[in-house]
Design a protein around this motif. Structure first.
Motif, mmCIF file in Angstrom:
data_model
loop_
_atom_site.group_PDB
_atom_site.id
_atom_site.type_symbol
_atom_site.label_atom_id
_atom_site.label_comp_id
_atom_site.label_asym_id
_atom_site.label_seq_id
_atom_site.Cartn_x
_atom_site.Cartn_y
_atom_site.Cartn_z
ATOM 1 N N LYS A 8 0.822 -1.209 0.000
ATOM 2 C CA LYS A 8 0.000 0.000 0.000
ATOM 3 C C LYS A 8 0.854 1.257 0.000
ATOM 4 C CE LYS A 8 -3.612 2.363 2.634
ATOM 5 N NZ LYS A 8 -4.500 2.293 3.823
ATOM 6 N N TYR A 9 1.923 1.267 0.829
ATOM 7 C CA TYR A 9 2.670 2.504 1.015
ATOM 8 C C TYR A 9 3.971 2.564 0.216
ATOM 9 C CZ TYR A 9 -0.553 3.446 4.823
ATOM 10 O OH TYR A 9 -1.673 3.686 5.562
ATOM 11 N N ALA A 10 4.346 1.452 -0.401
ATOM 12 C CA ALA A 10 5.580 1.474 -1.185
ATOM 13 C C ALA A 10 5.320 1.171 -2.661
ATOM 14 C CB ALA A 10 6.593 0.475 -0.618
ATOM 15 N N VAL A 11 4.669 0.015 -2.935
ATOM 16 C CA VAL A 11 4.447 -0.397 -4.324
ATOM 17 C C VAL A 11 3.432 0.513 -4.999
ATOM 18 C CG1 VAL A 11 3.728 -2.285 -5.806
ATOM 19 C CG2 VAL A 11 5.070 -2.765 -3.752
ATOM 20 N N GLU A 12 2.278 0.742 -4.339
ATOM 21 C CA GLU A 12 1.265 1.608 -4.947
ATOM 22 C C GLU A 12 1.765 3.045 -5.089
ATOM 23 O OE1 GLU A 12 -2.302 1.280 -2.713
ATOM 24 O OE2 GLU A 12 -2.722 -0.789 -3.341
ATOM 25 N N ALA A 13 2.526 3.489 -4.094
ATOM 26 C CA ALA A 13 3.017 4.874 -4.139
ATOM 27 C C ALA A 13 4.004 5.098 -5.277
ATOM 28 C CB ALA A 13 3.684 5.236 -2.808
ATOM 29 N N THR A 14 4.664 4.039 -5.714
ATOM 30 C CA THR A 14 5.637 4.159 -6.824
ATOM 31 C C THR A 14 5.101 3.550 -8.105
ATOM 32 O OG1 THR A 14 6.690 2.087 -6.148
ATOM 33 C CG2 THR A 14 7.576 4.123 -5.211
ATOM 34 N N HIS A 15 3.790 3.261 -8.156
ATOM 35 C CA HIS A 15 3.141 2.696 -9.346
ATOM 36 C C HIS A 15 3.797 1.384 -9.773
ATOM 37 C CE1 HIS A 15 0.976 6.467 -9.627
ATOM 38 N NE2 HIS A 15 2.146 7.129 -9.591
ATOM 39 N N GLY A 16 4.114 0.573 -8.781
ATOM 40 C CA GLY A 16 4.647 -0.748 -9.070
ATOM 41 C C GLY A 16 6.143 -0.819 -9.269
ATOM 42 N N GLU A 17 6.857 0.280 -9.032
ATOM 43 C CA GLU A 17 8.306 0.273 -9.255
ATOM 44 C C GLU A 17 9.090 -0.229 -8.035
ATOM 45 O OE1 GLU A 17 9.752 0.845 -12.069
ATOM 46 O OE2 GLU A 17 7.839 1.284 -13.055
ATOM 47 N N ALA A 18 8.478 -0.262 -6.859
ATOM 48 C CA ALA A 18 9.193 -0.676 -5.635
ATOM 49 C C ALA A 18 9.232 -2.203 -5.518
ATOM 50 C CB ALA A 18 8.536 -0.077 -4.404
ATOM 51 N N GLU A 19 10.141 -2.704 -4.721
ATOM 52 C CA GLU A 19 10.274 -4.133 -4.443
ATOM 53 C C GLU A 19 10.194 -4.382 -2.944
ATOM 54 O OE1 GLU A 19 12.979 -5.911 -8.093
ATOM 55 O OE2 GLU A 19 13.849 -5.676 -6.095
ATOM 56 N N ILE A 20 9.734 -5.593 -2.623
ATOM 57 C CA ILE A 20 9.625 -6.002 -1.216
ATOM 58 C C ILE A 20 10.474 -7.248 -1.032
ATOM 59 C CG2 ILE A 20 8.073 -6.727 0.633
ATOM 60 C CD1 ILE A 20 5.810 -5.322 -0.931
ATOM 61 N N ILE A 21 11.315 -7.255 0.005
ATOM 62 C CA ILE A 21 12.206 -8.392 0.299
ATOM 63 C C ILE A 21 11.855 -8.933 1.679
ATOM 64 C CG2 ILE A 21 14.586 -9.115 0.695
ATOM 65 C CD1 ILE A 21 15.467 -7.000 -1.291
ATOM 66 N N ILE A 22 11.614 -10.239 1.713
ATOM 67 C CA ILE A 22 11.303 -10.917 2.985
ATOM 68 C C ILE A 22 12.478 -11.837 3.314
ATOM 69 C CG2 ILE A 22 9.720 -12.409 4.244
ATOM 70 C CD1 ILE A 22 8.496 -10.858 1.053
ATOM 71 N N SER A 23 13.063 -11.665 4.523
ATOM 72 C CA SER A 23 14.198 -12.491 4.961
ATOM 73 C C SER A 23 14.027 -12.853 6.426
ATOM 74 C CB SER A 23 15.527 -11.737 4.761
ATOM 75 O OG SER A 23 15.528 -10.542 5.521
ATOM 76 N N ALA A 24 14.897 -13.720 6.930
ATOM 77 C CA ALA A 24 14.804 -14.163 8.327
ATOM 78 C C ALA A 24 16.179 -14.559 8.833
ATOM 79 C CB ALA A 24 13.846 -15.337 8.468
ATOM 80 N N TYR A 25 16.364 -14.398 10.134
ATOM 81 C CA TYR A 25 17.588 -14.847 10.819
ATOM 82 C C TYR A 25 17.234 -15.129 12.274
ATOM 83 C CZ TYR A 25 17.753 -10.069 12.670
ATOM 84 O OH TYR A 25 17.450 -8.897 13.297
ATOM 85 N N ASP A 26 18.078 -15.896 12.963
ATOM 86 C CA ASP A 26 17.818 -16.227 14.367
ATOM 87 C C ASP A 26 18.919 -15.644 15.246
ATOM 88 O OD1 ASP A 26 19.816 -18.693 15.216
ATOM 89 O OD2 ASP A 26 19.349 -18.669 13.075
ATOM 90 N N ILE B 120 9.779 -13.448 17.147
ATOM 91 C CA ILE B 120 8.973 -14.518 17.748
ATOM 92 C C ILE B 120 9.926 -15.565 18.331
ATOM 93 C CG2 ILE B 120 6.989 -14.197 16.218
ATOM 94 C CD1 ILE B 120 8.058 -16.535 14.542
ATOM 95 N N PRO B 121 9.460 -16.363 19.272
ATOM 96 C CA PRO B 121 10.319 -17.434 19.802
ATOM 97 C C PRO B 121 10.463 -18.557 18.788
ATOM 98 C CG PRO B 121 8.162 -17.513 20.836
ATOM 99 C CD PRO B 121 8.191 -16.260 20.018
ATOM 100 N N MET B 122 11.595 -19.266 18.855
ATOM 101 C CA MET B 122 11.872 -20.370 17.930
ATOM 102 C C MET B 122 11.130 -21.621 18.398
ATOM 103 S SD MET B 122 14.102 -19.714 15.367
ATOM 104 C CE MET B 122 15.177 -21.097 15.109
ATOM 105 N N GLN B 123 9.874 -21.785 17.935
ATOM 106 C CA GLN B 123 9.081 -22.970 18.253
ATOM 107 C C GLN B 123 8.841 -23.724 16.939
ATOM 108 O OE1 GLN B 123 5.975 -21.875 21.526
ATOM 109 N NE2 GLN B 123 6.005 -20.198 20.057
ATOM 110 N N LYS B 124 9.211 -24.995 16.932
ATOM 111 C CA LYS B 124 9.089 -25.779 15.698
ATOM 112 C C LYS B 124 8.120 -26.932 15.876
ATOM 113 C CE LYS B 124 13.578 -24.797 13.612
ATOM 114 N NZ LYS B 124 14.783 -25.402 12.986
ATOM 115 N N LYS B 125 7.524 -27.330 14.774
ATOM 116 C CA LYS B 125 6.683 -28.511 14.736
ATOM 117 C C LYS B 125 7.355 -29.537 13.824
ATOM 118 C CE LYS B 125 2.075 -30.128 13.440
ATOM 119 N NZ LYS B 125 0.785 -29.752 12.855
ATOM 120 N N LYS B 126 7.486 -30.740 14.295
ATOM 121 C CA LYS B 126 8.179 -31.776 13.532
ATOM 122 C C LYS B 126 7.320 -32.220 12.364
ATOM 123 C CE LYS B 126 10.786 -33.434 17.505
ATOM 124 N NZ LYS B 126 11.098 -34.591 18.375
#
Length: 620
Positions: free
Chosen positions: A507-525, A606-612
């Motif tokens: 809403k606030y990045a992609v639409e504001a730039t008419h689709g020119e922005a990118e979104i990156i999702i990453s994770a670390y512990d 979030i806490p590191m809770q895993k399901k086998k």
């Protein structure tokens, strides 16, 4: 107790104390005090002065020998060879460098300084490890320190060439080491030219007070008496309390003892102290001995004969009266003490007899019995109340979490969307087919309210369906990128955590730039927690909206939904943050950072809770 119950129960505790202890104690106490006071004081003082003077003189001698031996250990080194042990000498090719350096027969280069520093370090290591540093000073003010050039610069500023050297080792005022921050005593050793037999410099040994503390600590004087050392400037060189070392006695809590005279009695805070001291000709230090007068008990043997006579008279009363009184007086107390020990162990079902009596001890036992009964009743009430309160809190929390979950889980008519998808397939409109299919899957996921937590894998699948719709909207541009490692895919988190954050970025990045922005999702512990980052390169968040986000995130999960304007709550950052805090506690939730003109970043913790339950890899 069975023999005298009716008689003693009608007397108060005060009356029993008067009847027993006055008859037994007062006669003996006054007799002993009057006969022993004079002789005790006189004999105690004499014994103390004899003991303290001998001990302080011996301590002075030990310290003098220790410092003299330390000074003598340097003679061979400054003359050209280093004494190691016994009669053996360690001859070093550069061992005459100190004499040559002081005489000016060699250049005072950095290399020569380094050789002298190494010679000092070798001496400290092999001879006296308690030497904190060694400083060589020529008559012209040139300085070499075992601690390096920075330490030597400090000594150059003191203009030693203006101070005439002493022909024998001398001590300077104790100071704090600049490096180790411990008290050191500077021992100045004159250096003679081996050819002309004249003083060409001086060697300063900064000696740690550790060995002096060992020497002094090995000679106690009574239980609370002690020795302390003053230098000629009345600064404290040694005291059992290390915090006083280095202070002026006049400015410390020992200031009353600055008036000590040999073999005298000094009164401080209404307490009499036996005091004396012994001075050293070498160091100029005074070893002061202080002990409280009442502690010195060696003079008691002088009054022993008179005390024995009084004790025989006193014992006659003790053996006749005290057993009868203690038996009557202490029986209720012992029983009460036994009952209290049982209660301390956790047994609150102790049986305490309640007897009518004017005896204060028995009355205390009766009050204890009533208190124990009341305590059991209160514990039972509090326990039932806490159980009930815990159940209510658990139900309230569960209801709150479900209410928050249901707020973002409206159940749309995704069956109708399936029909639209089928028509799009028949009419060969693939974009509508893909969009409607993903939209139906999106609503099916959000409409399921049977689980609060899902795996990160499920969240990413749901996110991909949402991003597919957004890509179609912006002509199949690759807007979102997933860099979450496979090892985190089985971590459990609250349902609908990642997608609302990405939707906010759209809403606030992609639409504001008419689709020119990118979104990156990453994770670390880190530290048993998982951090999921959603970063965009849009225009960032303006200050007004950023302040609103901070205000919403600073509230607790309960506060967020207790605000007076619940209609303003949306499926946004504050909603996700509130659900995470309610589920996992205060340390967890969202944090938002904005880079105006460059983008924004939202981090989920979030806490590191895993399901086998390992599933196939998910890729965007």
């Amino acid at each position: 107790m069975k023999r005298y119950p009716s008689f003693l129960h009608y007397f108060s505790l005060r009356q029993k104390m008067i009847l027993g202890f006055l008859l037994v104690s007062l006669t003996g106490v006054f007799t002993i005090a009057l006969s022993a006071h004079h002789y005790y004081t006189k004999a105690t003082s004499k014994d103390f002065y004899t003991l303290a003077n001998g001990a302080s003189a011996g301590l002075n001698n030990q310290i003098d020998q220790y410092l003299n031996s330390m000074a003598e250990s340097t003679y061979a080194m400054v003359a050209g060879s280093l004494q190691l042990s016994g009669d053996s000498l360690l001859h070093i090719p550069d061992s005459y460098i100190i004499q040559e350096w002081l005489a000016g027969s060699i250049e005072r280069t950095a290399q020569n300084r380094l050789q002298i520093e190494n010679l000092f370090k070798l001496h400290i290591t092999l001879s006296y490890s308690e030497i904190e540093s060694m400083v060589l000073i020529s008559n012209t003010g040139e300085v070499v320190s075992s601690r390096g050039e920075s330490d030597a610069a400090v000594y150059r500023q003191q203009r030693w060439q203006e101070q005439p050297p002493q022909p024998v080792p001398t001590l300077l005022q104790m100071k704090q080491s600049r490096l180790s921050r411990i008290p050191v005593v500077p021992l100045v050793v004159p250096i003679y030219n081996t050819k002309k037999v004249k003083i060409v410099g001086r060697l300063i040994l900064n000696v740690s007070t550790t060995e002096i503390r060992k020497i002094m600590g090995g000679t106690p004087i009574g239980d609370t008496g002690y020795f302390f050392i003053l230098d000629p400037g009345d600064h404290i060189v040694y005291h059992p309390d290390p915090a006083l070392v280095g202070q002026s006695i006049a400015e410390s809590r020992l200031s009353p003892f600055s008036r000590i005279r040999p073999d005298s009695i000094l009164t401080v805070d209404k307490v009499k102290f036996l005091t004396t001291y012994s001075a050293s000709d070498f160091t100029g230090w005074r070893i002061m001995a202080v002990v409280p007068l009442p502690e010195m008990a060696s003079g008691l043997h002088v009054a022993r004969n008179s005390i024995i006579m009084v004790m025989l008279f006193l014992l006659a009363f003790v053996f006749l009266i005290v057993p009868l009184l203690t038996r009557a007086l202490l029986a209720p107390v012992m029983k009460l003490n036994k009952n209290m020990r049982e209660v301390r162990r956790g047994d609150l079902n102790v049986t305490v007899d309640v007897l009518p009596s004017r005896d204060e001890f028995q009355m205390l036992g009766n009050n204890f019995a009533h208190m124990l009964t009341t305590l059991n009743e209160l514990i039972d009430k509090v326990y039932r109340f806490q159980i009930r309160e815990m159940n209510l809190e658990l139900r309230q929390k569960d209801a709150t979490i479900h209410a928050l979950q249901n707020q973002i889980n409206p159940h749309f008519l995704y069956n109708s969307l399936d029909i639209i998808k089928s028509i799009a397939f028949l009419e060969d409109v693939p974009k509508i087919e893909r969009m409607v299919g993903n939209l139906a899957a999106f609503f099916r996921y959000t409409a399921k309210s049977d689980r609060i937590e899902v795996s990160l894998r499920d969240e990413i699948v749901h996110l991909n369906e949402y991003l597919e719709i957004i890509r179609i909207r912006f002509n199949d541009r690759h807007i979102g990128k997933n860099y979450i490692p496979e090892k985190y895919m089985d971590v459990r988190l609250v349902k609908l955590t990642v997608q609302p954050i990405v939707e906010n970025a759209v809403k606030y990045a992609v639409e504001a730039t008419h689709g020119e922005a990118e979104i990156i999702i990453s994770a670390y512990d880190a530290q048993d927690d998982l951090f999921i980052e959603v970063v965009d390169n849009g225009p960032g968040i303006d200050e007004e909206r950023m302040n609103l986000i901070r205000e919403q995130l600073s509230a607790s999960g309960d506060d967020y939904y207790e605000s007076p304007t619940p209609g303003d709550k949306s499926v946004g950052l504050a909603n996700v943050h509130a659900r995470l805090k309610l589920q996992y506690g205060t340390p967890y939730g969202l944090s938002v950072v904005s880079f105006p003109g460059r983008g924004a970043a939202v981090t989920v913790r979030i806490p590191m809770q895993k399901k086998k339950n390992v599933q196939a890899n998910i890729k965007m």
